[in-house]
Write an enzyme that holds these catalytic residues in place. Sequence first.
Site, PDB file in Angstrom:
ATOM      1  CG  ASN A  85       9.925 -24.336   0.181  1.00 38.87           C
ATOM      2  OD1 ASN A  85       9.406 -25.451   0.375  1.00 38.87           O
ATOM      3  ND2 ASN A  85       9.457 -23.406   0.793  1.00 38.87           N
TER       4      ASN A  85
ATOM      5  CD  GLU B 158       6.931 -23.082  -1.264  1.00 31.29           C
ATOM      6  OE1 GLU B 158       7.774 -22.538  -2.129  1.00 31.29           O
ATOM      7  OE2 GLU B 158       6.402 -22.679  -0.285  1.00 31.29           O
TER       8      GLU B 158
ATOM      9  CG  HIS C 251      -1.898  -1.091   1.062  1.00 24.21           C
ATOM     10  ND1 HIS C 251      -2.430  -1.590   2.386  1.00 24.21           N
ATOM     11  CD2 HIS C 251      -2.447  -1.679   0.023  1.00 24.21           C
ATOM     12  CE1 HIS C 251      -3.462  -2.591   1.867  1.00 24.21           C
ATOM     13  NE2 HIS C 251      -3.357  -2.623   0.486  1.00 24.21           N
TER      14      HIS C 251
ATOM     15  CG  ASN D 233       7.815 -20.875   3.422  1.00 23.22           C
ATOM     16  OD1 ASN D 233       7.945 -22.027   2.996  1.00 23.22           O
ATOM     17  ND2 ASN D 233       7.847 -19.774   2.796  1.00 23.22           N
ATOM     18  CD  GLU D 234      11.061 -20.363   0.373  1.00 24.54           C
ATOM     19  OE1 GLU D 234      11.100 -18.804   0.073  1.00 24.54           O
ATOM     20  OE2 GLU D 234      10.573 -21.111  -0.494  1.00 24.54           O
TER      21      GLU D 234
ATOM     22  CG  HIS E  89       4.462 -18.799   3.715  1.00 30.32           C
ATOM     23  ND1 HIS E  89       4.453 -19.902   3.303  1.00 30.32           N
ATOM     24  CD2 HIS E  89       5.032 -17.969   2.712  1.00 30.32           C
ATOM     25  CE1 HIS E  89       4.926 -20.145   2.005  1.00 30.32           C
ATOM     26  NE2 HIS E  89       5.248 -18.881   1.590  1.00 30.32           N
TER      27      HIS E  89
ATOM     28  CE1 TYR F 209       8.888 -22.954  -6.604  1.00 27.14           C
ATOM     29  CE2 TYR F 209      10.114 -22.490  -4.808  1.00 27.14           C
ATOM     30  CZ  TYR F 209       8.745 -22.843  -5.296  1.00 27.14           C
ATOM     31  OH  TYR F 209       7.813 -22.707  -4.456  1.00 27.14           O
TER      32      TYR F 209
ATOM     33  NE  ARG G 294       4.608 -25.750   3.340  1.00 26.02           N
ATOM     34  CZ  ARG G 294       5.277 -24.780   2.484  1.00 26.02           C
ATOM     35  NH1 ARG G 294       5.208 -24.642   1.305  1.00 26.02           N
ATOM     36  NH2 ARG G 294       5.791 -23.855   3.571  1.00 26.02           N
TER      37      ARG G 294
END
Length: 524
Positions: A347, A420, A75, A202-203, A158, A349, A113
């Site tokens: 996770n 992930e 925002h 998470n991460e 997360h 990628y 998840r």
Amino acid sequence: MHANVLKMILKLALLLLVLEQSLCYGQPANFNSTMSNIRRFPDFFMWGIGTSAYQIEGGWNADGKGESIWDYMVHKSPAKILDNTNGDVSTDSYHQWQRDVQMVKDLHVGTYRFSIAWTRILPNGFIHNVSQAGIDYYNNLIDELLKYNIKPMVTIYHWDMPQRLQELGGWTNPEIIPIFKEYARLVIETFGDRVKLWTTLNEPWHVCEYGYGVDYMAPAYNYPGIPSYLCAHNMLKAHAEVVHMYRDEYQERMGGRIGITMDSAWHEPKNSDSVEDHEASERTMQFYLGWFAHPIFSKFGNYPKVMIKRIRALSKQQGFGSRSRLPEFTPEEIQRIKGTADFFGINHYTSYLVTPNDANNTGNFPIPSWNHDMDVINTQEGVDWPTSGSKWLRVYPKGMYNLLMWIHREYDAPNIIVTENGVSDRGGLEDYARVDYHNHYLSAVLDAIEDGANVMGYIGWSLMDSFEWKVGYAEKFGLYHVNFSSPERTRTPKISAKVFANICKTNALDWNYRPKLDGTTDLV
Ligand SMILES: *[C@@H]1O[C@H](CO)[C@@H](O)[C@H](O)[C@H]1NC(C)=O
Ligand SMILES: *[C@@H]1O[C@H](CO)[C@@H](O)[C@H](O)[C@H]1NC(C)=O
Ligand SMILES: *[C@@H]1O[C@H](CO)[C@@H](O)[C@H](O)[C@H]1NC(C)=O
Ligand SMILES: *[C@@H]1O[C@H](CO)[C@@H](O)[C@H](O)[C@H]1NC(C)=O
């Protein structure tokens, strides 16, 4: 023996290793019709699909939800997001959750998840003000999943720190540890009768380095070299406190499992016969993944030695005196953190090529910074790894194999869950590139299982297209397409949804299964 001779022998050994790897672990033997096209997973294998609260829920201030750092950042600074969008409505899962569960069911996965938005339950982050509407939302979602025998796997954090807590320093303030523990206790007490799989965080690498070290993820402090280490220190302690609380007070009664989800690319030596590049690769793995994994999963506990040594030496050189920028754990803290996970959530990628930075700081890293402390150059230049529209997500399935085997060796064969894995593209229902990605990466997972890695499950990313953080809605990770112009945020299965459903239903890969779009609602 002469040092050069030793070096030569080492190089030769490395070369042999590389050669052997290229023989045994080459690209999956796909598209060869004379070979078997079906590869099975172990019977116990767990299949899931994942999302996270800020990316899908929308309803950013619905029914008294408080402001998170992502609400605040998008925002205040819309230009920080590639397409100037935000997660205010996104896929509107705050209202469309029943449709979400239907999709999860159609994918034939056993596990969904998702994450809980801290500010949906505790609007200002503190325990004094509990939002019943927030509790109701997750109760409904969990009950709907259980109706279809889908196991909820809940991420407690997360990335969406309550803004009021960020104003106190967020993860850099050690007071966050008891505050996070109170939030986690509420979540576990409220949902733990039905949720049997938990990840605390998470991460954490993304939270700390991308949130505090550089101007990337919220809160985008852009303050290199110091706060990311404080953040990690407090996250590790907070994680450990929550796991001890669960084990001491709830686990026996509730019978669930609790762990953590870290992320790592695979960092491949740029030149496979360069000793220096192999060292740089190992150092990167330690700085990136070991930073969080070593204190929890190594039998020695504590941060990786290479981090402790380098950051202490550099801190001294840089005028910080005898106090390293990397905080020290007491021996009690090392013991307290060690072993606090029932599984290793990872996770993954993509991959990078790694080579050492040089004395001229060709990597151009700020001094001090996490990057300069690590002192390697990560690149994807010159690789022939395909991409389908992402700047960073290049397809290199062998990276998955190498990463899983690295974890397997480094941490003494932990139970691993791939929490992930997936690929982004620029849209479209006929996403055969995504089909190929999952097939190849799953084949690499199977190779790792065959070579001894204890991989217990695989959670695809992601259920549907959603707000993809810094790139907004420009990149899509979904197995389901979402029409972001329709009020209902209509969801439509892509080809990849059909293929993933087939994999989960049969517990096997089938290279020949390449369905076409046919408009049917049943996936398999
Ligand atoms: C396909 O597999 C068969 C049997 O393993 C092998 O003999 C053949 O060379 C393979 N063909 C290709 C193109 O890889
Ligand atoms: C509790 O949160 C709600 C919703 O954000 C807010 O309207 C209310 O003022 C808060 N109450 C207290 C005591 O902070
Ligand atoms: C550093 O830069 C100097 C001057 O450009 C150059 O002579 C030297 O070779 C460079 N050293 C390395 C390690 O790149
Ligand atoms: C998306 O929704 C809008 C509004 O309902 C509709 O006009 C449009 O045709 C939809 N697009 C697709 C690809 O279905």
